[in-house]
Design a protein around this motif. Structure first.
Motif, mmCIF file in Angstrom:
data_model
loop_
_atom_site.group_PDB
_atom_site.id
_atom_site.type_symbol
_atom_site.label_atom_id
_atom_site.label_comp_id
_atom_site.label_asym_id
_atom_site.label_seq_id
_atom_site.Cartn_x
_atom_site.Cartn_y
_atom_site.Cartn_z
ATOM 1 N N GLY A 62 0.844 -1.181 0.000
ATOM 2 C CA GLY A 62 0.000 0.000 0.000
ATOM 3 C C GLY A 62 0.882 1.234 0.000
ATOM 4 O O GLY A 62 1.606 1.482 0.969
ATOM 5 N N PHE A 63 0.860 1.964 -1.093
ATOM 6 C CA PHE A 63 1.606 3.227 -1.187
ATOM 7 C C PHE A 63 0.601 4.343 -0.900
ATOM 8 O O PHE A 63 -0.245 4.661 -1.751
ATOM 9 N N SER A 90 3.842 1.873 2.821
ATOM 10 C CA SER A 90 4.831 2.955 2.809
ATOM 11 C C SER A 90 4.178 4.300 2.553
ATOM 12 O O SER A 90 3.262 4.415 1.735
ATOM 13 N N THR A 91 4.680 5.293 3.296
ATOM 14 C CA THR A 91 4.273 6.682 3.065
ATOM 15 C C THR A 91 5.487 7.542 2.723
ATOM 16 O O THR A 91 5.367 8.752 2.575
ATOM 17 N N ASP A 92 6.645 6.885 2.590
ATOM 18 C CA ASP A 92 7.887 7.610 2.335
ATOM 19 C C ASP A 92 7.878 8.220 0.930
ATOM 20 O O ASP A 92 7.621 7.531 -0.063
ATOM 21 N N SER A 93 8.183 9.492 0.843
ATOM 22 C CA SER A 93 8.107 10.210 -0.442
ATOM 23 C C SER A 93 9.098 9.656 -1.471
ATOM 24 O O SER A 93 8.787 9.588 -2.661
ATOM 25 N N GLU A 94 10.285 9.240 -1.011
ATOM 26 C CA GLU A 94 11.270 8.694 -1.942
ATOM 27 C C GLU A 94 10.834 7.332 -2.481
ATOM 28 O O GLU A 94 11.055 7.019 -3.658
ATOM 29 N N VAL A 95 10.223 6.549 -1.631
ATOM 30 C CA VAL A 95 9.710 5.249 -2.073
ATOM 31 C C VAL A 95 8.609 5.452 -3.101
ATOM 32 O O VAL A 95 8.594 4.809 -4.162
ATOM 33 N N LEU A 96 7.675 6.336 -2.806
ATOM 34 C CA LEU A 96 6.578 6.594 -3.739
ATOM 35 C C LEU A 96 7.108 7.121 -5.071
ATOM 36 O O LEU A 96 6.640 6.713 -6.145
ATOM 37 N N ALA A 97 8.091 7.999 -5.010
ATOM 38 C CA ALA A 97 8.656 8.545 -6.242
ATOM 39 C C ALA A 97 9.368 7.461 -7.052
ATOM 40 O O ALA A 97 9.289 7.426 -8.290
ATOM 41 N N HIS A 98 10.074 6.566 -6.352
ATOM 42 C CA HIS A 98 10.808 5.491 -7.035
ATOM 43 C C HIS A 98 9.865 4.602 -7.845
ATOM 44 O O HIS A 98 10.218 4.133 -8.929
ATOM 45 N N THR A 102 1.804 8.621 -7.703
ATOM 46 C CA THR A 102 1.382 10.017 -7.605
ATOM 47 C C THR A 102 0.118 10.185 -6.771
ATOM 48 O O THR A 102 -0.332 11.300 -6.524
ATOM 49 N N GLY A 103 -0.470 9.072 -6.348
ATOM 50 C CA GLY A 103 -1.659 9.105 -5.500
ATOM 51 C C GLY A 103 -1.724 7.823 -4.689
ATOM 52 O O GLY A 103 -0.869 6.942 -4.843
ATOM 53 N N ASN A 104 -2.688 7.712 -3.817
ATOM 54 C CA ASN A 104 -2.834 6.484 -3.040
ATOM 55 C C ASN A 104 -3.011 5.289 -3.970
ATOM 56 O O ASN A 104 -3.901 5.276 -4.824
ATOM 57 N N THR A 105 -2.137 4.295 -3.814
ATOM 58 C CA THR A 105 -2.103 3.153 -4.734
ATOM 59 C C THR A 105 -1.829 1.862 -3.973
ATOM 60 O O THR A 105 -1.027 1.851 -3.041
ATOM 61 N N ILE A 106 -2.488 0.794 -4.373
ATOM 62 C CA ILE A 106 -2.182 -0.544 -3.857
ATOM 63 C C ILE A 106 -1.639 -1.358 -5.017
ATOM 64 O O ILE A 106 -2.320 -1.540 -6.029
ATOM 65 N N SER A 107 -0.390 -1.807 -4.888
ATOM 66 C CA SER A 107 0.268 -2.527 -5.970
ATOM 67 C C SER A 107 0.567 -3.964 -5.566
ATOM 68 O O SER A 107 0.923 -4.239 -4.422
ATOM 69 N N LEU A 108 0.435 -4.861 -6.524
ATOM 70 C CA LEU A 108 0.754 -6.270 -6.323
ATOM 71 C C LEU A 108 1.920 -6.637 -7.225
ATOM 72 O O LEU A 108 1.884 -6.389 -8.434
#
Length: 273
Positions: A62-63, A90-98, A102-108
């Protein structure tokens, strides 16, 4: 034309086999009480996130830019329902950028075919427990994925076009050791072949088994299938070994066919599906 009709019948069978109330209930229900204390792993930097993904067969992350959105509590509840999936948050800005979030996202993320699937912000805004459960259940492909009405959809949505099925009864004394060897063989074909387990002890799986014209007396057996052109082959085996599985897969990938009469069989529409 005949192959197209055959494929259509096969896919119709897979995609229209709806969940029974019992199966649907199992998807929604927690596996056991011991999971209640489990939480998603907190991912605070890029290296830790990359390591987390690489170590799991299936990882769901969950980003979130905002931890107050309703999807966060739903995400936490999924940890208790899927014991064979690794969950991180994760809520870390660097992780999200990597990961270009750009918005709340759940990735598998899944290891078997290096695939990444995501529920974006617009999907998350209207997500509920049933939809999130189904997203994870359908797309959780492992080194060996057990065939059922839900996973069948994810299997045929995969970019991997060759599927190998081990068809055997899970109640047999040889099952555990056979599955271990089958998993070892799966590692040799990661990204090339999807390894699937079909429990012949489940009555509903009879249609999938009959597609390959196998009789109960021929089980356990391996069946291999290529989605692109309907090519398939089978091999009855007295014992599941890494060598047997590897040789069977290699032969199919090299264009060898054990039973040439499949060509005539494939011209007959498989009306039993």
């Amino acid at each position: 034309m005949e192959a197209d009709q055959s494929r259509l019948l096969f896919l119709l069978f897979l995609f229209t086999w709806r969940l029974s109330p019992e199966v649907a209930a199992e998807v929604q229900e927690s596996s056991d009480g011991s999971a209640a204390s489990q939480k998603p792993v907190s991912l605070t930097d890029v290296p830790a996130t990359m390591e987390f993904i690489a170590a799991a067969e299936v990882a769901v992350i969950g980003f979130f830019q905002d931890l107050e959105v309703p999807a966060v509590s739903l995400f936490h509840s999924m940890v208790q329902k899927f014991q064979d999936v690794s969950f991180g948050i994760s809520t870390d800005s660097e992780v999200l950028a990597h990961y270009n979030i750009t918005g709340n996202t759940i990735s598998l993320f899944r290891l078997v075919d290096n695939e990444k699937l995501a529920l974006e912000s617009k999907d998350i805004e209207s997500i509920d427990a049933t939809k999130l459960s189904r997203f994870i259940e359908i797309n959780s492909l492992h080194l060996v994925t057990e065939y059922n009405p839900v996973t069948a959809i994810g299997l045929f949505n995969s970019m991997i076009q060759i599927h190998l099925l081990l068809i055997m009864n899970k109640a047999s004394p040889e099952y555990e050791e056979s599955l271990h060897r089958y998993r070892e063989a799966a590692k040799l074909f990661q990204g090339k072949v999807l390894f699937i387990l079909v429990d012949s002890g489940v009555q509903a799986n009879g249609k999938a088994i009959s597609f390959f014209k196998l009789k109960e007396s021929q089980l356990p057996a391996l069946a291999i299938y290529r989605t692109l052109d309907e090519a398939w082959d089978t091999l009855a085996i007295a014992e599941v070994s890494v060598e047997h599985v590897q040789n069977f897969c290699d032969g199919f990938l090299q264009g060898k066919r054990l039973r040439e009469n499949h060509e005539s069989e494939e011209k007959t529409p498989k009306v039993e599906l």
